[in-house]
Motif scaffolding. Structure first.
Motif, PDB file in Angstrom:
ATOM      1  N   GLY A  83      14.537 -24.673  21.761  1.00 42.13           N
ATOM      2  CA  GLY A  83      14.929 -24.816  23.161  1.00 42.13           C
ATOM      3  C   GLY A  83      14.250 -25.990  23.835  1.00 42.13           C
ATOM      4  O   GLY A  83      13.168 -26.426  23.426  1.00 42.13           O
ATOM      5  N   TRP A 109      19.533 -24.433  24.854  1.00 39.44           N
ATOM      6  CA  TRP A 109      19.222 -23.964  23.512  1.00 39.44           C
ATOM      7  C   TRP A 109      19.902 -24.891  22.517  1.00 39.44           C
ATOM      8  O   TRP A 109      21.099 -25.154  22.628  1.00 39.44           O
ATOM      9  N   THR A 159      30.338 -21.666  22.675  1.00 39.44           N
ATOM     10  CA  THR A 159      29.004 -22.127  23.046  1.00 39.44           C
ATOM     11  C   THR A 159      29.016 -22.558  24.505  1.00 39.44           C
ATOM     12  O   THR A 159      29.909 -23.290  24.933  1.00 39.44           O
ATOM     13  N   GLU A 192      23.756 -21.648  24.298  1.00 42.71           N
ATOM     14  CA  GLU A 192      23.774 -20.319  23.698  1.00 42.71           C
ATOM     15  C   GLU A 192      25.143 -20.026  23.078  1.00 42.71           C
ATOM     16  O   GLU A 192      26.180 -20.278  23.679  1.00 42.71           O
ATOM     17  N   GLN A 225      17.076 -17.290  20.227  1.00 42.45           N
ATOM     18  CA  GLN A 225      17.967 -17.698  21.312  1.00 42.45           C
ATOM     19  C   GLN A 225      17.850 -16.746  22.490  1.00 42.45           C
ATOM     20  O   GLN A 225      17.761 -17.156  23.648  1.00 42.45           O
TER      21      GLN A 225
END
Length: 348
Positions: free
Chosen positions: A51, A45, A271, A256, A22
Motif C-alpha cells: 500500500g 493498494w 478493481t 482494492e 489488502q
C-alpha cells in the motif's frame, strides 16, 4: 478466495494472505479518513507491492508507525503541498457539480484527481456546452469551491451516463416491468429495511417475499432505504442462489480488488480506481461520494446491488451499492453514503 486466486493467477494460499493484507490496509485507511482533521490525501493498494498512502503532517508519525509494524510493504508520503484531504476533495467536487447543474448541464461525470489536483469533467457529445465553455465554467466553480484555481480537463464521450435500473425482477419498480437490485439489509433508527439506489423509484409492494413500507431516497447520494416488514438478515446474494453473511462494513480503498452482484448480470469483480466522484444522469439530481472501477460490467437492472470483499476468516466486508456506468467505468456508492442517510448495515 478460490475465485480471486484464479483471476490474479496465484495459488489459493497466497490469495488468502493477499486479501488479508489488502483488508488490513483498507481498514486502517478507513479509520484515518474519519478523523475531523481529514488527514488522508490519497491511499492506494498496489497488489503485491503493498500500500501507499499520502498523509498530512498531523498523521505522519502514526502512519509511519503502522508501516513499521505491518507485515506487508506500506509507503508513507507526507504531503507538504497543501493538497485537499479525501473528505474535502469530495465536498469540493460536489460543490463544483452543483455549479454545473445550475448552469444547465444535464449529464456529466466529475472527479478531482488527488495527485495532480486536476478536475476532469466528462460529458456526452450532445452537451449544449463546448469544451472551452466547460473549462471556463469548471475553473470558476473550482475557485468558488476551494478558493484557488485548479487545472481542468474536459472529456467528450459518445454516450451519456446510464443509471442501471431498467427491466427485470428482484426490486420491482412500482410492480414492474422495471427493476433494480436490493443491496444489503440495513436498519434506519432501528427499523429493518433494504438498501438500494436512490434512482430506483417507485418502490415495490414486496421485496424478497416481505411487505414493503415507506421509502426514503438520498438527495445527493445515490442511496435509498426501503422499510421491509420482517426479521433482519445479514445475508446477501453474491451469486445466483448463493449467499454470504456480512460481518462488517466500510468504504473501499483505491486499488482494492472487490466483488459485486446484480440481478441482471449476476456475479462479477473489479478493481477500485477512483473515489470522490460525482455523476449526473439525465432527469435525476447530481449524485456524489461515488467510487469508480477500471471497467464496465453493470447493466440496467443491477442498480442498488451489493459490492463487497471477502477477507481471511473467512469474513465478508460490505463496501457499497451499485449506481450506474459511464465511459467504460462502473460507479457505486460507498457504505459511508448509506450512513449519511442514517442506514446501518446489518452484520452477523
Amino acid at each position: 478466495m478460490a475465485t480471486y486466486a484464479r483471476e490474479v493467477h496465484i495459488p489459493e494460499e497466497n490469495a488468502v494472505v493477499a486479501l488479508g493484507n489488502q483488508g488490513n490496509f483498507a481498514d486502517m485507511v478507513a479509520s484515518w479518513s474519519e478523523r475531523p482533521d481529514d488527514p488522508v490525501v490519497h491511499a492506494e493498494w498496489r497488489g503485491e507491492e503493498g500500500g501507499r498512502v499520502a498523509v498530512k503532517a498531523s498523521l505522519s508519525r502514526e502512519a509511519r508507525d503502522f508501516a513499521s509494524r505491518a507485515t506487508f510493504t506500506v509507503i508513507v508520503d507526507v504531503d507538504s503541498s497543501g493538497r485537499l484531504g479525501i473528505k474535502a476533495r469530495e465536498r469540493a467536487t460536489e460543490t463544483i457539480g452543483k455549479h454545473l447543474t445550475r448552469a444547465g448541464i444535464e449529464e456529466y461525470a466529475l472527479g478531482l484527481d488527488p495527485v495532480s489536483n486536476v478536475l476532469t469533467i466528462t460529458v456526452p457529445e450532445a452537451s449544449s456546452r463546448s469544451a472551452g465553455e466547460l473549462t471556463k465554467m469548471g475553473s470558476e466553480a473550482a475557485v468558488a469551491a476551494v478558493g484557488q484555481p485548479l487545472g481542468v480537463n474536459v472529456e467528450i464521450t459518445s454516450n451519456p451516463p446510464v443509471p442501471t435500473h431498467r427491466g427485470g425482477q428482484t426490486y420491482l419498480l412500482g410492480g414492474g416491468p422495471g427493476y433494480c437490485t436490493g443491496g444489503f439489509s440495513v436498519t434506519n433508527s432501528g427499523l429493518a429495511g433494504i438498501s438500494t439506489a436512490a434512482h430506483c423509484s417507485p418502490k415495490p409492494s414486496y421485496y424478497d417475499g416481505a411487505v414493503v413500507g415507506e421509502t426514503v431516497g438520498g438527495a445527493d447520494r445515490d442511496v435509498r432505504w426501503t422499510k421491509v416488514y420482517g426479521a433482519k438478515d445479514a445475508r446477501f446474494q453474491y451469486t445466483t442462489g448463493g449467499y454470504y453473511t456480512v460481518n462488517t462494513s466500510r468504504n473501499p480503498t483505491i486499488g482494492e480488488g472487490i466483488g459485486r452482484y446484480g440481478a441482471r448480470t449476476g456475479a462479477n469483480s473489479a478493481t477500485v480506481q477512483l473515489s470522490g466522484q460525482c455523476l449526473k444522469y439525465s432527469g435525476w439530481p447530481q449524485y456524489c461520494g461515488l467510487f469508480a472501477t477500471g471497467s464496465q460490467t453493470l447493466q440496467p437492472g443491477d442498480s442498488g446491488g451489493p459490492w463487497y470483499v471477502r477477507v481471511p476468516g473467512p469474513q465478508t466486508v460490505a463496501l457499497g451499492i451499485s449506481s450506474g456506468y459511464y465511459n467504460g467505468r462502473d460507479y457505486f456508492s460507498g457504505v459511508g453514503s448509506l450512513n449519511l442517510l442514517n442506514m446501518v448495515v446489518v452484520t452477523a
